[in-house]
Design a protein around this motif. Sequence first.
Motif, PDB file in Angstrom:
ATOM      1  N   SER A  76      73.375  86.830  -1.360  1.00 42.21           N
ATOM      2  CA  SER A  76      73.127  86.287  -2.708  1.00 42.21           C
ATOM      3  C   SER A  76      74.433  85.992  -3.438  1.00 42.21           C
ATOM      4  CB  SER A  76      72.260  87.261  -3.520  1.00 42.21           C
ATOM      5  OG  SER A  76      72.914  88.499  -3.712  1.00 42.21           O
ATOM      6  N   HIS A  79      76.078  82.924  -1.940  1.00 42.04           N
ATOM      7  CA  HIS A  79      75.285  81.753  -2.307  1.00 42.04           C
ATOM      8  C   HIS A  79      75.719  81.265  -3.682  1.00 42.04           C
ATOM      9  CE1 HIS A  79      70.938  79.950  -2.859  1.00 42.04           C
ATOM     10  NE2 HIS A  79      71.892  79.031  -2.933  1.00 42.04           N
ATOM     11  N   ALA A  80      75.834  82.202  -4.633  1.00 41.09           N
ATOM     12  CA  ALA A  80      76.307  81.841  -5.971  1.00 41.09           C
ATOM     13  C   ALA A  80      77.705  81.235  -5.906  1.00 41.09           C
ATOM     14  CB  ALA A  80      76.292  83.070  -6.869  1.00 41.09           C
ATOM     15  N   GLN A 332      79.256  81.751  -9.776  1.00 37.96           N
ATOM     16  CA  GLN A 332      78.628  80.433  -9.821  1.00 37.96           C
ATOM     17  C   GLN A 332      79.162  79.570 -10.958  1.00 37.96           C
ATOM     18  OE1 GLN A 332      74.396  80.600  -9.237  1.00 37.96           O
ATOM     19  NE2 GLN A 332      74.054  78.483  -9.908  1.00 37.96           N
ATOM     20  N   ASP A 396      69.244  78.476 -13.484  1.00 38.57           N
ATOM     21  CA  ASP A 396      69.853  77.924 -12.273  1.00 38.57           C
ATOM     22  C   ASP A 396      70.656  78.955 -11.489  1.00 38.57           C
ATOM     23  OD1 ASP A 396      68.852  75.404 -12.879  1.00 38.57           O
ATOM     24  OD2 ASP A 396      70.634  74.841 -14.034  1.00 38.57           O
ATOM     25  N   GLN A 397      70.812  80.152 -12.031  1.00 38.53           N
ATOM     26  CA  GLN A 397      71.684  81.144 -11.403  1.00 38.53           C
ATOM     27  C   GLN A 397      70.984  81.811 -10.214  1.00 38.53           C
ATOM     28  OE1 GLN A 397      74.924  81.154 -12.701  1.00 38.53           O
ATOM     29  NE2 GLN A 397      73.889  79.476 -13.772  1.00 38.53           N
ATOM     30  N   VAL A 398      71.699  81.947  -9.099  1.00 42.03           N
ATOM     31  CA  VAL A 398      71.115  82.556  -7.897  1.00 42.03           C
ATOM     32  C   VAL A 398      71.592  83.983  -7.671  1.00 42.03           C
ATOM     33  CG1 VAL A 398      70.818  80.310  -6.793  1.00 42.03           C
ATOM     34  CG2 VAL A 398      72.907  81.623  -6.351  1.00 42.03           C
TER      35      VAL A 398
END
Length: 444
Positions: A76, A79-80, A332, A396-398
């Motif tokens: 995670s 990914h960000a 991110q 939109d945050q992962v």
Amino acid sequence: MFETLIRGATIVNAEGLDRRDVGIAGGRIVALVAPGETASARIVVDASGSFLLPGLVDAHAHLREPGLTHKEDFSSGTHAAALGGVTTVLDMPTDEPWTATAGELSDKMAMAEGRIHVDVGFQAVISHDLSLVPGLLELAPVSFELFTADVPEAFLFQTLDAVTEALRNFGDADTLIGVSPGDQSMLTDSSARHKAGTIAAFLDSRPPLAEAGGIARAVLAAASTNTRIHVRQINSELGVKIWSRLRDLADASVETTPQNLSFSADDYETHGANLKGSPPLRSRQDVDCLRAALKAGLIDIVATDHAPHAPAEKAASYATFADIPGGMPGLQTLLQAMLKLVDEELITLADVVRMCARNPAKRFGLGQRKGRIAVGYDADILIVDPRKSSAIANGDQVSRAGYTPFDGWTVKARLTNVFLRGKEIVRDQVLIDPAQGKPVRRES
């Protein structure tokens, strides 16, 4: 013939801008081609009108694995990072367990294999058991971290003598020591004085004086032991003044964060727990001084201190403000937060590359591979379109934190494509080629 050719863009390096096409093969940049010069490739990317930046290198992030994966994990967090244009993350050692032994560092590197979306360099912590240092050095972590306040006793070096004696173990080593400036005596004594548990009490427990004293102690200890240090995030006027006077005494660099450049202590009233971290946010005057230092080139690196917590942890009720888990996400939004400073004409695009790519890569032993768009370097490349704006939004945050302190901001540019070692991994804010990252080690 190249594997990939990126055409039509303007390259941004720390030294300035250059109009070249970029030829890529074997994961590296193999040619910078003059505009109009004939070249062919299996994949041609038209980036006309855009800027090419080297992938960002975040020198200060907590990916929370092992042991704290309810907050974040390798997948995670990276990914960000990928969505934010950070192609190399330097992971701090404060997980469960802390990364204090060669075995723990080796295990952590193995856990990351096949699960990270960008490259990750690992940092080890210095404990009181200094016999562990040689074994850790053999694994070439990108840095060692030394803490002077607010950490478990096994990792606490709270006096000038303790810091100096620890640094003596690294005088001949090709490495970097990250130092978090603070003063445990002030933290302990202020806690005894203040029982209210208010925001004001939290600020008083970690005053600018503690930061400035920690900076001075770190630089003086480094000068006396001939060690290379990096001072972790500063954010006070007094800290900046001490840094500007002492920095030439040693081989030393310093960082700050986007949140320290963007928010003041007044913002706790509206953002509350989501902005709580350490060091605490300062006064507006401190923020203005820090921004002036950034503009003047006194700040070497801007990093995120990405330190997410589960939403329920931030939302819970606590007896004191100090008890709220400290830290916030940032991977991110690093590029967007820096582009906002460009919009404000505080810095330039070349400054962004200098502080968020070239300098951290060089300082943390990756400078022969990362941080520049140049022949022989890894093809970690961002395409940024200045004709399109981008918005920052919680939704939109992962990251598992599920929010960003920069929610609602608009930036006058958009990151459209991210390449990691020549492979496109992000297109239009979608991860299209996952798990391409690799653990990286200090090389110089």
